[in-house]
Structure formats: structure tokens, C-alpha cells
Scaffold this motif. Structure first.
Motif, PDB file in Angstrom:
ATOM      1  N   PHE A 193       0.838  -1.201   0.000  1.00 49.04           N
ATOM      2  CA  PHE A 193       0.000   0.000   0.000  1.00 49.04           C
ATOM      3  C   PHE A 193       0.874   1.252   0.000  1.00 49.04           C
ATOM      4  CE2 PHE A 193      -2.342   3.238   2.466  1.00 49.04           C
ATOM      5  CZ  PHE A 193      -3.409   3.416   1.599  1.00 49.04           C
ATOM      6  N   ALA A 194       1.872   1.249   0.893  1.00 47.54           N
ATOM      7  CA  ALA A 194       2.774   2.412   0.978  1.00 47.54           C
ATOM      8  C   ALA A 194       3.467   2.639  -0.358  1.00 47.54           C
ATOM      9  CB  ALA A 194       3.796   2.206   2.094  1.00 47.54           C
ATOM     10  N   ALA A 195       3.924   1.556  -0.982  1.00 47.33           N
ATOM     11  CA  ALA A 195       4.641   1.672  -2.258  1.00 47.33           C
ATOM     12  C   ALA A 195       3.724   2.245  -3.331  1.00 47.33           C
ATOM     13  CB  ALA A 195       5.175   0.308  -2.679  1.00 47.33           C
ATOM     14  N   ILE A 196       2.469   1.764  -3.349  1.00 48.48           N
ATOM     15  CA  ILE A 196       1.530   2.234  -4.374  1.00 48.48           C
ATOM     16  C   ILE A 196       1.214   3.713  -4.168  1.00 48.48           C
ATOM     17  CG2 ILE A 196      -0.858   2.043  -5.180  1.00 48.48           C
ATOM     18  CD1 ILE A 196      -0.548  -1.026  -4.663  1.00 48.48           C
ATOM     19  N   VAL A 197       0.984   4.093  -2.915  1.00 44.31           N
ATOM     20  CA  VAL A 197       0.697   5.504  -2.633  1.00 44.31           C
ATOM     21  C   VAL A 197       1.868   6.380  -3.082  1.00 44.31           C
ATOM     22  CG1 VAL A 197       0.457   7.192  -0.756  1.00 44.31           C
ATOM     23  CG2 VAL A 197      -0.905   5.102  -0.745  1.00 44.31           C
ATOM     24  N   LEU A 198       3.081   5.922  -2.778  1.00 44.52           N
ATOM     25  CA  LEU A 198       4.270   6.679  -3.166  1.00 44.52           C
ATOM     26  C   LEU A 198       4.361   6.816  -4.682  1.00 44.52           C
ATOM     27  CD1 LEU A 198       7.062   7.823  -1.983  1.00 44.52           C
ATOM     28  CD2 LEU A 198       8.008   5.727  -2.919  1.00 44.52           C
ATOM     29  N   LEU A 199       4.173   5.695  -5.395  1.00 47.36           N
ATOM     30  CA  LEU A 199       4.247   5.703  -6.856  1.00 47.36           C
ATOM     31  C   LEU A 199       3.200   6.643  -7.437  1.00 47.36           C
ATOM     32  CD1 LEU A 199       4.821   1.982  -7.836  1.00 47.36           C
ATOM     33  CD2 LEU A 199       6.292   3.930  -8.325  1.00 47.36           C
ATOM     34  N   TYR A 200       1.968   6.487  -6.952  1.00 45.69           N
ATOM     35  CA  TYR A 200       0.867   7.282  -7.476  1.00 45.69           C
ATOM     36  C   TYR A 200       1.123   8.769  -7.233  1.00 45.69           C
ATOM     37  CZ  TYR A 200      -3.732   9.390  -7.852  1.00 45.69           C
ATOM     38  OH  TYR A 200      -4.763  10.219  -8.192  1.00 45.69           O
ATOM     39  N   GLY A 201       1.501   9.080  -5.992  1.00 43.56           N
ATOM     40  CA  GLY A 201       1.739  10.482  -5.632  1.00 43.56           C
ATOM     41  C   GLY A 201       2.829  11.106  -6.494  1.00 43.56           C
ATOM     42  N   SER A 202       3.950  10.400  -6.640  1.00 41.59           N
ATOM     43  CA  SER A 202       5.075  10.950  -7.390  1.00 41.59           C
ATOM     44  C   SER A 202       4.703  11.143  -8.855  1.00 41.59           C
ATOM     45  CB  SER A 202       6.284  10.020  -7.305  1.00 41.59           C
ATOM     46  OG  SER A 202       6.511   9.643  -5.989  1.00 41.59           O
ATOM     47  N   LEU A 203       4.039  10.137  -9.428  1.00 43.67           N
ATOM     48  CA  LEU A 203       3.662  10.232 -10.838  1.00 43.67           C
ATOM     49  C   LEU A 203       2.701  11.385 -11.068  1.00 43.67           C
ATOM     50  CD1 LEU A 203       3.275   6.557 -12.058  1.00 43.67           C
ATOM     51  CD2 LEU A 203       4.790   8.329 -12.975  1.00 43.67           C
ATOM     52  N   ARG A 204       1.729  11.518 -10.173  1.00 42.91           N
ATOM     53  CA  ARG A 204       0.742  12.567 -10.338  1.00 42.91           C
ATOM     54  C   ARG A 204       1.423  13.942 -10.252  1.00 42.91           C
ATOM     55  NH1 ARG A 204      -2.209  15.241  -6.770  1.00 42.91           N
ATOM     56  NH2 ARG A 204      -3.962  16.374  -7.647  1.00 42.91           N
ATOM     57  N   GLN A 205       2.293  14.057  -9.261  1.00 45.70           N
ATOM     58  CA  GLN A 205       3.053  15.294  -9.077  1.00 45.70           C
ATOM     59  C   GLN A 205       3.795  15.655 -10.350  1.00 45.70           C
ATOM     60  OE1 GLN A 205       3.148  16.937  -6.239  1.00 45.70           O
ATOM     61  NE2 GLN A 205       5.068  18.047  -6.058  1.00 45.70           N
ATOM     62  N   ARG A 206       4.454  14.665 -10.929  1.00 45.45           N
ATOM     63  CA  ARG A 206       5.259  14.917 -12.123  1.00 45.45           C
ATOM     64  C   ARG A 206       4.377  15.322 -13.298  1.00 45.45           C
ATOM     65  NH1 ARG A 206      10.533  13.967 -13.537  1.00 45.45           N
ATOM     66  NH2 ARG A 206      10.820  13.874 -15.789  1.00 45.45           N
ATOM     67  N   MET A 207       3.204  14.669 -13.393  1.00 46.25           N
ATOM     68  CA  MET A 207       2.320  14.986 -14.510  1.00 46.25           C
ATOM     69  C   MET A 207       1.761  16.405 -14.368  1.00 46.25           C
ATOM     70  SD  MET A 207       0.673  11.286 -15.101  1.00 46.25           S
ATOM     71  CE  MET A 207      -0.981  11.787 -15.518  1.00 46.25           C
ATOM     72  N   VAL A 208       1.397  16.767 -13.127  1.00 45.72           N
ATOM     73  CA  VAL A 208       0.863  18.119 -12.916  1.00 45.72           C
ATOM     74  C   VAL A 208       1.927  19.153 -13.265  1.00 45.72           C
ATOM     75  CG1 VAL A 208      -0.037  19.721 -11.214  1.00 45.72           C
ATOM     76  CG2 VAL A 208      -0.752  17.348 -11.158  1.00 45.72           C
ATOM     77  N   ARG A 209       3.141  18.881 -12.803  1.00 48.84           N
ATOM     78  CA  ARG A 209       4.234  19.813 -13.123  1.00 48.84           C
ATOM     79  C   ARG A 209       4.362  19.956 -14.627  1.00 48.84           C
ATOM     80  NH1 ARG A 209       7.411  21.466  -8.980  1.00 48.84           N
ATOM     81  NH2 ARG A 209       8.926  22.378 -10.378  1.00 48.84           N
ATOM     82  N   HIS A 210       4.217  18.832 -15.317  1.00 47.18           N
ATOM     83  CA  HIS A 210       4.351  18.857 -16.769  1.00 47.18           C
ATOM     84  C   HIS A 210       3.257  19.723 -17.398  1.00 47.18           C
ATOM     85  CE1 HIS A 210       5.861  17.464 -20.575  1.00 47.18           C
ATOM     86  NE2 HIS A 210       4.613  17.260 -20.966  1.00 47.18           N
ATOM     87  N   THR A 211       2.020  19.550 -16.943  1.00 47.29           N
ATOM     88  CA  THR A 211       0.930  20.334 -17.539  1.00 47.29           C
ATOM     89  C   THR A 211       1.103  21.822 -17.230  1.00 47.29           C
ATOM     90  OG1 THR A 211      -0.402  19.836 -15.609  1.00 47.29           O
ATOM     91  CG2 THR A 211      -0.839  18.523 -17.551  1.00 47.29           C
ATOM     92  N   TYR A 212       1.732  22.126 -16.090  1.00 47.25           N
ATOM     93  CA  TYR A 212       1.964  23.533 -15.770  1.00 47.25           C
ATOM     94  C   TYR A 212       3.195  24.064 -16.492  1.00 47.25           C
ATOM     95  CZ  TYR A 212      -1.451  24.292 -12.037  1.00 47.25           C
ATOM     96  OH  TYR A 212      -2.595  24.493 -11.323  1.00 47.25           O
ATOM     97  N   GLY A 213       3.917  23.157 -17.132  1.00 48.38           N
ATOM     98  CA  GLY A 213       5.128  23.578 -17.830  1.00 48.38           C
ATOM     99  C   GLY A 213       6.258  23.958 -16.893  1.00 48.38           C
ATOM    100  N   LEU A 214       6.331  23.296 -15.733  1.00 45.59           N
ATOM    101  CA  LEU A 214       7.374  23.618 -14.763  1.00 45.59           C
ATOM    102  C   LEU A 214       8.549  22.664 -14.924  1.00 45.59           C
ATOM    103  CD1 LEU A 214       5.040  24.062 -11.695  1.00 45.59           C
ATOM    104  CD2 LEU A 214       6.132  25.877 -12.986  1.00 45.59           C
ATOM    105  N   GLU A 215       9.720  23.149 -14.535  1.00 41.66           N
ATOM    106  CA  GLU A 215      10.916  22.320 -14.621  1.00 41.66           C
ATOM    107  C   GLU A 215      10.805  21.143 -13.637  1.00 41.66           C
ATOM    108  OE1 GLU A 215      14.102  24.902 -12.977  1.00 41.66           O
ATOM    109  OE2 GLU A 215      12.489  26.362 -12.775  1.00 41.66           O
ATOM    110  N   SER A 216      11.194  19.972 -14.085  1.00 46.64           N
ATOM    111  CA  SER A 216      11.172  18.797 -13.213  1.00 46.64           C
ATOM    112  C   SER A 216      12.562  18.210 -13.167  1.00 46.64           C
ATOM    113  CB  SER A 216      10.212  17.747 -13.749  1.00 46.64           C
ATOM    114  OG  SER A 216       8.893  18.194 -13.667  1.00 46.64           O
ATOM    115  N   GLU A 217      12.763  17.296 -12.212  1.00 49.67           N
ATOM    116  CA  GLU A 217      14.036  16.598 -12.173  1.00 49.67           C
ATOM    117  C   GLU A 217      14.115  15.677 -13.395  1.00 49.67           C
ATOM    118  OE1 GLU A 217      13.602  15.036  -8.322  1.00 49.67           O
ATOM    119  OE2 GLU A 217      11.946  13.731  -8.823  1.00 49.67           O
ATOM    120  N   PRO A 218      15.340  15.328 -13.842  1.00 48.12           N
ATOM    121  CA  PRO A 218      15.472  14.470 -15.029  1.00 48.12           C
ATOM    122  C   PRO A 218      14.759  13.129 -14.809  1.00 48.12           C
ATOM    123  CG  PRO A 218      17.614  15.279 -14.272  1.00 48.12           C
ATOM    124  CD  PRO A 218      16.613  15.740 -13.290  1.00 48.12           C
ATOM    125  N   LEU A 219      14.272  12.574 -15.903  1.00 46.73           N
ATOM    126  CA  LEU A 219      13.470  11.352 -15.830  1.00 46.73           C
ATOM    127  C   LEU A 219      14.247  10.209 -15.184  1.00 46.73           C
ATOM    128  CD1 LEU A 219      10.719  10.174 -16.614  1.00 46.73           C
ATOM    129  CD2 LEU A 219      11.766   9.362 -18.723  1.00 46.73           C
TER     130      LEU A 219
END
Lengths: 401, 518
Positions: A193-219
Motif C-alpha cells: 500500500f505504501a509503495a503504491i501511494v508513493l508511486l501514485y503520488g510521485s507520478l501525479r506530481q510529475r504529470m501536474v508539473r508537466h501540464t503547468y510547464g514547470l521544470e522537473s528533475e530528469p526522468l
């Protein structure tokens, strides 16, 4: 005359990657140090360190320092310090003992009352610091003496023991186990459960950053970090599952870490704490209610100390007037190893937790190796100094001018 | 060949990712006052740090020849031993030590390993006489004004047998009288054979005292001009600094003034420590929508104190008077209340009171309006926050690698823009700007003026405090003069000239002068 060397050949992928890692040296370095220490003790103790029972003990025995470190890092980010937490642990433990064994108050009610006491003590110290403007060092130094005395008075210099079984489980118990042989399933489920929450949270964060056009850490760094984190959670879950399952304190700790990390990183309150530590005057002139934030920080520290006191008392099954001696220093050391700045404004909850784990590992590993307490203290001192020296060096290197 | 005390040849200094200096050359003639001009970030300070050994030999390319000898300064100690002393913009005195102790700090007068206090104080007194400071050498630094502290720095330099004195923005924090004294002192030292390098944004001062001026732009030497021979004017220097003639130093602006926004009536403020001393007396001011109102006053007239006491009682005690917003009395007793009532105050001291220098642009921008970004449970929307900061980065032309750049590493002009974006995002009706262009180069000043005009056009009321009269005359629609804590005049733009302003600014001066001396 020097020639301009602007036309350097394009850096190879590995160099850019290394450069990026160097930029993240603080974060990477802290994790690497933790891993190196684990591996070292694993090797030196002939595999005892990562035995399921030892990992379980490690979590349980360091839980109260880690809990204290969470409150302490917030106080230190705001540019203050709290020296009274060790005494408060003793005082709250004493009150818990008195309430449960002498006044016959049911233990859940006693827990609530103890947390309230912690809050009141925090409010007392917060008042002097925030509104009366006495430096936190002085107020909490006074508190250190004051609450140690209060603990001794409450206990009449006696120890109280034993505590009810249910209360003790908060410190040393495990979540109810399903199945008795092999891996304990609930722990595995929690880990997954913890692993899934972490994965989901990080991915969502990265996608939102992408839609906002913000700089992200390298893939690649992002993936590496995720794989590594999931691997750690997995290891932890399997190790715990093959012993008694999930310690209850780990659940408490996990909830605290997630909640406070979010508060410090993303809430208005957390921002105000960083703003106060970074530049008190600028924060005040930006409309931050600096006094109220400082006051609340110490109330929070009081409640957290009370919780640590309860966990510690439950674990030892003992309320003692000398409990918690030196805890404040362990917590402060954890915070600084975790990258906080003495001047305030810098630090993270996760950093403090890793700092606390490093101290815990050193204690645990050296005890297994049979290193005397005198040498343990000596080595811990050197580690603290080395960690901060590394930090300062790193800042100077990056800072340049 | 003229006698050069210093020659720097082909200096190139690189920081990770930036070339701060590129092939810079500088020749300073013995016994002259040599000015260095350039926009913020042009590389002036870096060049001086190279010269004084802050950046040790080997960390840069090029050659330094001092008094005919190639030198490799490895530290400030090396350069000071050779007679090169730098006085930084931020004074480096220890506040609780005496003047004498500061002068001989690190260079103590000793007898048999013990400090000889008689000698210390005696020699300090002699040095103080040379710089024209009448204080007792045992006075603590914290009891001195900024101008006097500057003189102590120079006395300290003299104690080290300085041959080449470098002054980085020496008059930035000084009032006119102190500036004049300091410039006079530099000339006096020149007569005694001490060469000076002066870095300054104040071109009239350079015109007044420099023999030569070297202009640096984007880390390169542009030109060195002989002030007399080349008939150098302020406009000529500006042209060299920005690489083009500025047609006007102030952008065109036609105000459209509306209803009254804020009125302060019968405002009285007393000193927070010396509570009998009245700092502001019966001041009444108002500002209307779309109007830019200036407040002119000499140092110590109470300009900042007036503004800060209005802004949530951030200064002073025993404050009395009324504040009316659109004709209705409002409660301004705390900073959050002032902000809620639509008033913002951008400080004159952005490093101490304006920015969290260890944090990034994003978090500084959102600093006073986090509530606008917070959703349920008080959590900040970090993505929206970064987007907002990014928008200001673009619209205010903040020069920084990105919104996550640390504000402490930006130049003064860009820091000021971050302060402005913070308050623009808070979206106040009335914006009090205290010395918005202090320590900022000419090009960035023009941009700040344009931003101020834009805000006024959006219908905000602007109150602008400034020590530079030309700036007030160029930007404001109406100017109040403040003298000894009293408003002495309210002058519309059409009637305002520097002479008129100065007249009203000094009106109370003669009467109050005696009891204001410290």
C-alpha cells in the motif's frame, strides 16, 4: 590572454548525470551515508544488523528519538531550539504512571490527558519565547530543569511499574498478525500500500508539473529515486513480515512523518515557519503572524514530546524520574545530521528522520559489536561533526561567490 | 609613460556557468581618484575582489601589477600588507566594540604580548582627526551613524598604511552632508598621496571627484575616460554603462487620477526606545487612485518611520492619528490587518526586511499572499505558486535562471523586482515604496519606474519615498516634503523643482538641528 572556451564539446550523458547528482549532493549524500552505514554494520556484525528481529528492534528502540526529531526540526527551522524535551519525556511518563496506576484512570483517557499536558507545557514555553521574547535557549534550559524536577516530584523519586498490557503495546506491540508461519500478510499488504501511494503520488506530481510547464528533475533520476524508494519499502516490509509483523510505533511514526512532511512542505503554516527562520523581519513585514507561529510551534513540540514520553514509558514498562536524559541532544543531533541549519530557515522532516536513523544505526550496530559506551559517544560526536562539516563544505562549493 | 600604481591586465574570472569577468584591464595612476562604473552585475565588485585577494591568485587568469611588481595576493592579508585596502558596501565593523578597538582589530597595538590601551586609543584619536571624526575613540560603533562608521572604516584603512584605497559604493547609505564630507576626505587623502578607486552609482559624485573613470559592462572593460580631457558628463557615462543613450531616465507617463484611496490624518509617532522623542508630528497625507505621491525629506526626517508606523504599527510607540480608506476609518494596528485593508509597504532595506535571502524566488513572491494559493486545510498549491512566480519573472523582466533561484544570489535590481512582485501579487490598493531604486543601476531603475507607472495606471495609489530628488521629480504627480517629522509642503508636479523641494525639506532644520544632534 586567455581564450574563450565557450565552444566546449557537448558533455556526455554520464557527465550531465553526474553533474546533476552533484547538485543533489545533500540529499544523495545523506541516503548514501545511511546505506554505507547499514552495509558496514551488516558486514561487521556478520549479518546480524539486517536480521528481521534486529530491524524490528531498531524501529522500536529509536521511535521516540525519531518522534522528537520531527518536532525538533520544525523548531530549529524557525531558528529556535528546545532543550527541555528530555525532561518533558520524563514528566509525561511520570504523569502517565501516576494517572494509570495511582489514580486508576483508564489508559486511553490517560493518553489524551498526557498529550494535553504536553500542549500546556508547550504553551507555557511558547508564551515566554514568542510573546515575552526570551530566547528559546534560555526558556527551554529553564524548562529542562523545571520539568525534570516536576517529574521527580510527581514520582516522589520512585519508579512506577508495571503498566497495563494494552498501554504497553503502544511502545512495543505489533499490529495483530494474520497467519503464524512464514511472512505475515498484513505487513506485506501495508508495505505494498505504501509503495503504491508513493508511486501514485510521485507520478501525479510529475504529470501536474508537466501540464503547468514547470521544470522537473530528469526522468532517469526520478525513476531511480522511485525504484530505490520502492525497493527500500519492500525490503522493510519483508524483513518485518518475517518477524512479528508491523510494530505499532512504526504506524504512529509513519503517520507523523507523512503528516508533518506535508505540513512543512506545502501548508501555509509550514511556509511561515521557513519564512520566520529565513528572515524574521521580512516575514513580519509580509504579514506573517510571527509570534503566533512561534507559539504554536512550541505547543506542537510539547505535544510531540508528550507522545514520545508515552511511547518511551510504554516501551520500558516503567516511569522513571531519570527517563529521557539526553534525548534532547539526540534529537538535535538527528536534525543537524539531517541537514538543518543552525541559523534557521533550512531543514526537512525527512532529513531529520534519516539523521535519527543514522544515530540509531550507530547505537545499534556498535552495541552488537560490543563497543563500549565511551567509544559510542566518541564516534557519534565525530559523525555529527563530519555531517555538518560536509554540509558547510558542500554549501561553500556550490555557493561559489 | 605615466606612473601607474596599479595595472590589472587581461583579468578573466569564471564561476560555474558564468563568465563574470572577461579580459578586463584597468590602469590606475598614482595619486589619482579612479572611478569604476557599471550596471549591477557588470562585474565591478568581482574585479575588486580579484584585486584584494578575496579570490586568491590562481582562481582567475590575468596579471596584477602593483607598484611595478607583479603580485599574487592569496588573501586579504596579502593585499593589505602591500597597501591595498578595500572598504565594502556593507560595513564590516563589530558593533559592540569601540572605535579604537575596531580600527586596530587584527592589528592590535601590543606591548609584550598585551594590548596597550593607551597607545591604541592615542593612535586611534590621531587617525580620527585625519578623517575628521570628532568622537572619542572609546565610543561604541553601535552609537555611531552610518556616515561616521564609514569614516571609522577609512581610519582603519589609514592605520594599515594604505596606498590604494578601494571604496565600494561608499555613499549609498549616506545623506548629502555625510556624502559631501566623505568625498572631501577622499580628495584630502589624494593630496596626501593616497590613490583611491571608487565604485559608485552616483554619477554626480564621480563627476565631482574622479580623475578617470573606467566603465565596465557585462564583465568587459568598455572604456577608460579622462574626466577633464574628455569633458565627461553624466550622460556620457550612462551611455557607456548601458551601451546606448538613454533618451530619458524616466518613462513617459500621463496619470489618470481618480477617487481618494488612503488618507492619514494627524499622525504622531514616538521613538521606540527614547519615548519622549517625537519622530513624526501631526503628519497628514493622502493618495488617490492612479496617483504617484512622493515623500521627500533628508535623512532622519522620519520618512521611513512615517511609512512603517502607518503599515501595521511596524515602527514606533504612542502612535496616534486616523487612517481612512476611501473615507472610512480602518484598523491598521497590525501588519496582517494593514495588508487586509489593501496597504503594502516595500522596504528600503530589502536584504534585512524585504526578502528571505536563503529561499527561492517562488516562495518570496508568494510570501505575503499565501492565502490566495491555499486550498482546503491550508495547503499551498505549489504548481500554481510556481506559475505565478514565473509570470512575474517574465513581466518584470527579472534576470534569473529560473523561479527556483535563491534570491540572495540575485543582483540588487532583480531583488527589488522580486520584492515588487511579492507586493503586486498581494494586490494592494495602496503601495508604499521606500527607496525603491536604492543601489540599483540606471537601466534597472528605468524598468522599476515603468512598473510603478503601470501600477498607477491599474488604479493603485503609490506613495514613493526617495532620497533622490531627480527621481521624485521625474516620477511623481505630487510631492510632500518632510522635515523633522512634519509635513512642510504639498507640491504638485507642475510647481516642483529641486530647489523648491530642498527649501521645504530644510525648513524646520535650523530650529530642530540643535536637539537632533546625537
Amino acid at each position: 590572454m586567455t581564450t574563450s572556451n565557450e565552444s566546449t564539446p557537448p558533455a556526455s550523458a554520464t557527465t550531465t548525470a553526474l553533474k546533476y547528482l552533484a547538485g543533489q549532493l545533500r540529499q544523495v549524500g545523506l541516503f548514501s551515508a545511511l546505506i554505507v552505514i547499514v552495509l558496514f554494520f551488516q558486514f561487521a556484525t556478520g549479518g546480524i544488523t539486517l536480521r528481521p528481529i534486529n530491524v524490528s528492534n531498531l524501529v522500536i528502540q529509536n521511535s521516540y528519538i525519531l518522534i522528537l526529531a520531527i518536532g525538533m526540526v520544525m523548531v530549529i527551522i524557525a531558528g529556535h531550539i528546545d532543550l527541555s524535551v528530555g525532561s518533558l519525556v520524563a514528566f509525561v511518563g511520570a504523569m502517565a504512571g501516576v494517572m494509570i496506576t495511582q489514580w486508576q484512570i483508564p489508559w486511553p483517557a490517560a493518553i489524551v490527558l498526557c498529550l494535553v499536558i504536553g500542549g500546556i507545557v508547550g504553551a507555557w514555553q511558547g508564551f515566554w519565547i514568542a510573546y515575552f521574547r526570551i530566547p528559546a535557549f534560555i526558556v527551554t534550559l529553564a524548562g529542562m530543569l523545571l520539568f525534570r524536577g516536576a517529574a521527580q516530584i510527581a514520582l516522589q523519586n520512585q519508579q512506577i511499574s508495571p503498566f497495563p498490557e494494552a498501554f504497553r503495546r503502544m511502545g512495543s506491540g505489533f499490529l495483530p498478525a494474520f497467519g503464524t508461519s512464514g511472512y505475515e500478510p498484513l505487513t506485506l499488504v501495508l508495505g505494498a500500500f505504501a509503495a503504491i501511494v508513493l508511486l501514485y503520488g510521485s507520478l501525479r506530481q510529475r504529470m501536474v508539473r508537466h501540464t503547468y510547464g514547470l521544470e522537473s528533475e530528469p526522468l532517469w533520476y526520478f525513476i531511480l529515486k522511485l525504484v530505490f524508494s520502492v525497493f527500500l519499502i519492500g525490503c522493510m516490509a519483508f524483513l518485518l513480515a518475517s518477524y512479528n509483523g508491523t510494530p505499532i510505533v512504526l504506524v504512529i511514526l509513519g503517520v507523523l512523518i507523512v503528516a508533518y512532511a506535508a505540513i512543512m512542505a506545502r501548508s501555509v503554516f509550514g511556509r511561515h515557519v521557513y519564512a520566520i527562520g529565513g528572515n524574521l523581519n521580512a516575514a513580519a513585514l509580509s504579514g506573517v503572524k510571527t509570534k503566533r507561529v512561534t507559539f504554536l510551534l512550541f505547543v506542537n513540540m510539547g505535544v510531540i514530546s508528550a507522545l514520545a514520553g508515552l511511547v518511551f514509558t510504554a516501551q520500558l514498562n516503567l516511569a522513571s524520574p531519570s527517563a529521557g536524559t539526553g534525548f534532547e541532544l539526540d534529537a538535535i543531533a538527528a536534525v543537524f545530521i539531517g541537514g538543518a541549519a543552525v541559523t534557521g530557515g533550512i531543514g526537512t522532516v525527512t532529513g531529520a528522520i534519516i539523521g535519527g536513523l543514522i544515530i540509531g544505526l550507530l547505537n545499534n550496530g556498535m552495541s552488537i559489536l560490543g563497543v563500549g559506551t565511551e567509544y559510542q559517544s566518541l564516534i557519534k560526536g565525530l559523525v555529527l561533526l563530519a555531517a555538518v562539516a560536509f554540509d558547510v563544505y558542500n554549501k561553500r562549493r556550490v555557493g561559489g561567490r | 609613460m605615466t606612473d601607474h600604481i596599479l595595472e590589472m591586465r587581461g583579468i578573466t574570472k569564471t564561476f560555474p556557468g558564468v563568465k563574470a569577468l572577461q579580459d578586463v584591464s584597468l590602469g590606475v595612476k598614482r595619486g589619482h581618484v579612479h572611478a569604476i562604473c557599471g550596471e549591477n552585475g557588470a562585474g565591478k565588485s568581482t574585479l575588486m575582489k580579484v584585486l584584494s585577494g578575496v579570490y586568491p591568485a590562481g582562481t582567475f587568469d590575468g596579471q596584477i601589477v602593483f607598484e611595478g611588481q607583479p603580485v599574487d595576493f592569496r588573501s586579504i592579508n596579502d593585499s593589505e600588507a602591500a597597501g591595498v585596502v578595500i572598504i565594502h558596501q556593507e560595513l564590516a565593523l563589530s558593533p559592540y566594540l569601540s572605535i579604537a578597538e575596531n580600527i586596530f582589530l587584527g592589528n592590535e597595538r601590543q606591548t609584550r604580548g598585551w594590548i596597550d590601551w593607551n597607545r591604541t586609543n592615542l593612535e586611534a584619536a590621531k587617525l580620527l582627526e585625519r578623517v575628521g571624526l570628532k568622537n572619542n575613540p572609546v565610543t561604541k560603533i553601535t552609537d555611531l551613524g552610518v556616515g561616521q562608521q564609514q569614516l571609522v572604516e577609512i581610519a582603519k584603512a589609514l592605520s594599515k598604511r594604505v596606498k590604494l584605497l578601494i571604496l565600494d559604493e561608499p555613499t549609498a547609505a549616506l545623506n548629502d552632508a555625510d556624502s559631501a564630507h566623505l568625498l572631501g576626505l577622499i580628495k584630502q587623502l589624494q593630496a596626501q598621496g593616497i590613490t583611491s578607486i571608487i565604485i559608485s552609482h552616483k554619477l554626480n559624485e564621480i563627476e565631482a571627484i574622479a580623475n578617470e573613470v573606467t566603465i565596465i559592462r557585462d564583465g568587459r572593460t568598455i572604456e577608460t575616460l579622462d574626466m577633464q580631457a574628455d569633458h565627461v558628463s553624466e550622460e556620457r557615462i550612462i551611455k557607456g554603462m548601458v551601451g546606448r543613450e538613454l533618451e530619458s531616465r524616466y518613462p513617459e507617463h500621463t496619470p489618470s487620477i481618480g477617487e481618494e484611496l488612503l488618507r492619514v490624518e494627524n499622525w504622531n509617532v514616538f521613538h521606540p526606545v527614547d519615548v519622549t522623542r517625537q519622530i513624526v508630528t501631526n503628519a497628514s497625507i493622502h493618495v488617490r487612485a492612479g496617483e504617484i505621491v512622493g515623500i521627500a525629506g533628508l535623512m532622519g526626517a522620519g520618512r521611513t518611520e512615517l511609512a512603517m508606523s502607518v503599515f501595521g504599527k511596524s515602527y514606533g510607540v504612542k502612535i496616534s492619528g486616523r487612517v481612512l480608506k476611501r473615507g472610512v476609518e480602518v484598523d491598521m494596528s497590525t501588519v496582517p490587518k494593514a495588508i487586509r485593508n489593501g496597504v503594502a509597504y516595500a522596504t528600503e532595506d530589502r536584504k534585512r526586511y524585504g526578502l528571505n535571502l536563503i529561499d527561492d524566488i517562488t516562495r518570496n513572491t508568494s510570501g505575503s499572499a499565501l492565502g490566495k494559493l491555499a486550498g482546503l486545510f491550508g495547503f499551498v498549491d505549489g504548481h500554481k505558486e510556481a506559475t505565478v512566480a514565473g509570470e512575474y519573472l517574465k513581466s518584470l523582466k527579472i534576470k534569473a535562471p529560473g523561479v527556483s533561484s535563491i534570491t540572495g544570489k540575485l543582483s540588487g535590481g532583480n531583488q527589488q523586482k522580486v520584492v515588487l512582485s511579492k507586493w503586486m501579487y498581494a494586490d494592494p490598493d495602496v503601495l508604499i515604496l521606500d527607496e525603491p531604486t536604492r543601489g540599483i543601476d540606471v537601466g534597472a531603475k528605468y524598468e522599476i519606474y515603468a512598473i510603478i507607472n503601470r501600477l498607477a495606471d491599474e488604479g493603485k495609489g503609490i506613495i514613493m519615498i526617495s532620497s533622490e530628488l531627480p527621481e521624485l521629480l521625474g516620477v511623481c504627480d505630487r510631492i510632500y516634503t518632510l522635515a523633522e517629522g512634519r509635513i512642510t509642503a504639498d507640491i504638485p508636479r507642475s510647481e516642483a523643482t529641486a530647489e523648491v523641494l530642498m527649501q521645504h525639506m530644510t525648513r524646520e532644520r535650523e530650529r530642530g538641528a540643535s536637539d537632533n544632534l546625537q
